[in-house]
Scaffold this motif. Structure first.
Motif, PDB file in Angstrom:
ATOM      1  N   GLY A  57      45.556   8.005 -29.427  1.00 30.78           N
ATOM      2  CA  GLY A  57      46.750   8.597 -28.881  1.00 30.78           C
ATOM      3  C   GLY A  57      46.529   8.031 -27.500  1.00 30.78           C
ATOM      4  O   GLY A  57      47.457   8.989 -26.817  1.00 30.78           O
ATOM      5  N   THR A  93      51.027  11.784 -32.452  1.00 35.03           N
ATOM      6  CA  THR A  93      50.120  12.830 -31.320  1.00 35.03           C
ATOM      7  C   THR A  93      49.908  14.292 -32.121  1.00 35.03           C
ATOM      8  O   THR A  93      48.894  14.843 -31.346  1.00 35.03           O
ATOM      9  CB  THR A  93      51.265  13.288 -30.213  1.00 35.03           C
ATOM     10  N   CYS A 123      44.563   8.760 -21.346  1.00 36.26           N
ATOM     11  CA  CYS A 123      45.129   9.697 -22.259  1.00 36.26           C
ATOM     12  C   CYS A 123      44.835  11.053 -21.567  1.00 36.26           C
ATOM     13  O   CYS A 123      43.698  11.208 -21.005  1.00 36.26           O
ATOM     14  CB  CYS A 123      44.515   9.559 -23.610  1.00 36.26           C
TER      15      CYS A 123
END
Length: 720
Positions: free
Chosen positions: A474, A596, A537
């Motif tokens: 992600g 996500t 991230c």
């Protein structure tokens, strides 16, 4: 093979016409060491014109009609580029193909055939189909033949080709129980190129096939339901074919070569006004002894063309091509009959069809059962275990060349624990998480052993493959360094290959948002391309967050391992190979954004779907159920698996995947197929799975599918 001899020259074949198909075959049997061979063609196959009427009539399948250029390229150890050339720069010695960096050459040859000027006829582009290029026509006809009811067909152009097609279409439609209405139009007299005897026999055959002849009928427009001629007559047609107005491709007149009525001028050596470029087949004008446009001349040019290309690349002496004065014309008459004409003498009948069929099949048989790459010969005396380690087939490339999951896990377990609190790892995740204050950075490295000779394709796939670990967590790609091993080449070819690789890599990385900030290069036995990639991230998605009841979504189909293994052996259809390569090039950036919400995620690569799912289940203390029928597969993968073809990593993947039970057989085997640049496997909330899947499909991931769900049976995967 001559892999230890440095590459020093680039030979590029533009087009996969009959002559170049024969050149690839000859090159595979007798290559010129030191030459990197490239063939550029829009599509994986090249239809053989001699069998087109038979295909249209239904006597041959599409597979029997097509020469597989991908298989030929593998046999010749050439790179094949799927694309249409739109320009050549004589000064820079580069060739342009849309969507690619310029392709350099030392010697180039052009064999692109001819096209049709029919689209200039009002309405033709919308409602008609040109007889050339052959591949486009064959596909359109295949569709019409299988769906037509009360068919009306018009063929514009009353030459031999138009007449053959008209009779073939009439026969095919009658064979399907239709009563076709077929018309052959010519602005002058039909079949004017034939002698009187042959012309009369052909007109009789047209009449016997129910084809209506319209002479002195100039088409002025094509409509959805017919062809309008001068004077207002409308010939009914819901399938209009253009078999007239053959002309050169527009771009070749802009090269800067000497031309003759739009065709590329060549001398007796098949060489153009630029000594570095040759031209053969219908696209060329043979100035030494002009001949009609006919496939027989293209075929007979091949031996001279082959020798001259080798001579041009090695300082040898060119030889002249001497065409025959006339040739035997064998013309299909719809059913299994043919007409033969030479020197004004003509005859027709079923025996002539058998003769033509024998000649055509003999030509096509040259491209079947080619001897592909094999294991090296071993010395008489070798160490124990060498034969077992070598196996019974060459090692696969890409992720098929990985070390098995069991060996890798064992090696990783022996590493000492680190004591850094800014390095966070989850066993089984391919990317590590680095913490710098509130900023999270993931880092991963991956490289691929070459499985295609095209540096651009390899660079694109390797970049997507390396980015997969970042997307799977992600994260947003940030930076990359490249590690490149090139085969031993001259400095000039090294520069060309590096330019291609870095341009392709920069395109993929740039699109993903990552900057290439450096790298390392070296020379070796074969091309290997890899990248170390970082990403940023806030909250990484690991493989440890899956929950019982979560739906499992896979974003790409399986099959790259088995398809590329089959390609090495010459057993994969070229179209399937090109499709697999294009799938591998497809990035996962938007999919990562859409996913996500995933509780756990990984990318499916070398250990196969089963191995990567097993890792996710183990880290998440869960099990899984996989619905085998819902797992998307690449075109051709199932058939190849049913034929028993497997990647060299299949055995290790099967033994390393853990407790998997349930469905078995060729489709289940693909769960253990190593994937290169494979899709994302995400464990998502079941109640959100359909909405997430719909978003993926809308974003272009048409093969994305829900393939199962997680269970509470820790470490157990059931396939049903």
């Amino acid at each position: 093979m001559h892999s230890r001899i440095p590459l020093t020259r680039d030979l590029v074949l533009v087009g996969g016409g009959h002559t170049h198909a024969l050149i690839l075959r000859k090159w595979g049997m007798n290559p010129l060491p030191g030459v990197r061979l490239t063939v550029i063609n829009p599509g994986a196959t090249a239809p053989y014109s001699g069998m087109l009427p038979g295909f249209v009539a239904g006597h041959y399948t599409r597979a029997e009609l097509d020469i597989d250029l991908v298989q030929l390229a593998r046999f010749a150890e050439a790179r094949i580029i799927n694309g249409a050339v739109n320009g050549i720069d004589l000064k820079a010695k580069t060739i342009s193909v849309p969507g690619r960096p310029p392709i350099s050459y030392d010697v180039a040859a052009i064999d692109i055939g001819i096209t049709s000027e029919m689209p200039k006829l009002p309405g033709f582009a919308e409602y008609g189909v040109p007889a050339k290029p052959l591949g486009v026509f064959a596909s359109r006809w295949d569709s019409f033949r299988s769906t037509a009811s009360d068919p009306h067909v018009a063929v514009i152009g009353g030459g031999v080709a138009g007449a053959e097609l008209a009779m073939a279409m009439a026969h095919a439609l009658r064979a399907r129980g239709q009563t076709p209405d077929i018309h052959l139009l010519d602005r002058g007299k039909v079949l004017a190129v034939l002698g009187d005897t042959a012309r009369q026999k052909m007109k009789s055959a047209l009449a016997a096939n129910g084809v209506t002849i319209h002479e002195d009928a100039s088409a002025v427009a094509v409509h959805s339901d017919g062809v309008e001629c001068e004077g207002g007559t409308v010939v009914p047609s819901d399938f209009t074919v253009g078999a007239a107005g053959a002309k050169p491709h527009d771009w070749q007149s802009d090269i800067g070569l000497q031309m003759h009525e739009g065709f590329i001028w060549t001398d007796a050596h098949l060489q153009t006004s630029d000594p570095a470029i040759f031209a053969v087949g219908d696209c060329a004008h043979f100035s030494a002894d002009p001949r009609p446009k006919a496939g027989v001349y293209a075929v007979r040019q091949a031996p001279v063309h082959f020798d001259n290309l080798r001579a041009a690349l090695s300082g040898g002496t060119l030889r002249s091509y001497k065409p025959q004065k006339d040739y035997l014309k064998l013309i299909s008459l719809g059913d299994k009959k043919a007409l033969a004409e030479k020197f004004g003498t003509a005859m027709a009948g079923g025996l002539l069809w058998k003769w033509k069929d024998h000649i055509d099949r003999k030509f096509m048989n040259q491209f079947e059962n080619l001897q592909m790459m094999d294991q090296p010969d071993l010395p008489l005396t070798i160490a124990d275990g060498v034969r077992d380690a070598l196996g019974d087939k060459p090692m696969c490339g890409g992720c098929g060349a990985k070390v098995g999951r069991t060996a890798l896990r064992s090696a990783l377990k022996s590493l000492p624990d680190h004591s850094r609190d800014d390095v966070v790892t989850v066993t089984g995740d391919d990317a590590a998480l680095l913490r710098m204050g509130s900023i999270g950075q993931v880092i991963s490295t991956d490289h691929l052993r070459s499985f295609t000779n095209d540096p651009v394709m390899m660079a694109r796939i390797a970049a997507v493959h390396a980015l997969g670990d970042i997307w799977a967590m992600g994260a947003k790609p940030q930076a990359a360094t490249a590690t490149i091993i090139l085969p031993r080449t001259s400095p000039e070819l090294q520069q060309r290959m590096l330019d291609e690789i870095m341009a392709a890599a920069a395109e993929i990385m740039g699109k993903a948002g990552a900057a290439i900030v450096g790298g390392h290069t070296s020379l070796g036995d074969e091309m290997t391309i890899g990248f170390t990639v970082t990403g940023l991230c806030d909250k990484p998605i690991t493989i440890a967050g899956g929950k019982a009841g979560n739906a499992l979504i896979l974003t790409k189909p399986l099959g790259s391992g088995v398809i590329m293994a089959a390609e090495m052996a010459g057993k994969a259809a070229g179209a399937d190979v090109i499709g697999a390569l294009e799938t591998m090039c497809a990035d996962q950036a938007k999919a990562s954004e859409i996913l996500t919400e995933a509780h756990a995620m990984t990318d499916v690569t070398g250990f196969g779907l089963a191995g990567h799912l097993a890792g996710l289940c183990e880290a998440s203390n869960a099990g899984a159920v996989v619905a085998l029928g819902d797992v998307p597969l690449m075109q051709g993968a199932r058939a190849l698996s049913e034929d028993g073809i497997k990647s060299t990593l299949y055995g290790d993947n099967r033994s390393g995947a853990g407790s998997i039970f349930g469905a078995d057989g060729p489709v289940a085997d693909l769960l253990f197929d190593p994937q290169t640049a494979g899709g994302l496997l995400a464990s998502v909330p079941a109640e959100r799975s359909q909405q997430i899947l719909a978003r993926l499909k809308k974003a272009g991931y048409e093969d994305a599918a829900i393939i199962g769900h997680l269970t509470e049976q820790t470490g157990t995967i059931k396939v049903q």
